[in-house]
Design an enzyme around this catalytic site. Sequence first.
Site, short mmCIF file in Angstrom:
data_model
loop_
_atom_site.label_atom_id
_atom_site.label_comp_id
_atom_site.label_asym_id
_atom_site.label_seq_id
_atom_site.Cartn_x
_atom_site.Cartn_y
_atom_site.Cartn_z
N ALA A 1 0.83 -1.21 0.00
CA ALA A 1 0.00 0.00 0.00
C ALA A 1 0.86 1.26 0.00
O ALA A 1 0.54 2.25 -0.67
CB ALA A 1 -0.94 0.00 1.21
N LEU B 1 2.17 1.57 -3.48
CA LEU B 1 1.08 1.96 -4.36
C LEU B 1 0.72 3.43 -4.18
O LEU B 1 0.35 4.10 -5.14
CB LEU B 1 -0.14 1.07 -4.07
N ASP B 2 0.86 3.93 -2.98
CA ASP B 2 0.55 5.33 -2.72
C ASP B 2 1.66 6.26 -3.21
O ASP B 2 1.42 7.45 -3.40
CB ASP B 2 0.34 5.52 -1.22
N ALA B 3 2.85 5.74 -3.43
CA ALA B 3 3.95 6.57 -3.91
C ALA B 3 3.77 6.95 -5.38
O ALA B 3 4.26 8.01 -5.80
CB ALA B 3 5.27 5.85 -3.72
#
Length: 81
Positions: A57, A60-62
């Site tokens: 996560a 993925l958020d980066a």
Amino acid sequence: MNPEVASMTVLAVALLIGLGALSTGIGFAILGGKFLESVARQPELGSQLQTRMFIVAGLLDAVPMIGVGIAMLLLFANPIR
């Protein structure tokens, strides 16, 4: 700045931020669903799976944050002037 370049820059910024947010939302939905499926199948691995889910996560958020950085570069310090 050329008006055509400015308008295309704004369009590129909108696409970068919008598609980044959309793809991240879809990715989080898939990640969460697969996490719940795997914990339902093997509850004893829940803590290990949760740790790995949070790592993925974060990665993925980066992706949208990189898109926002590129969008701000194009918006405020456009190298195509």
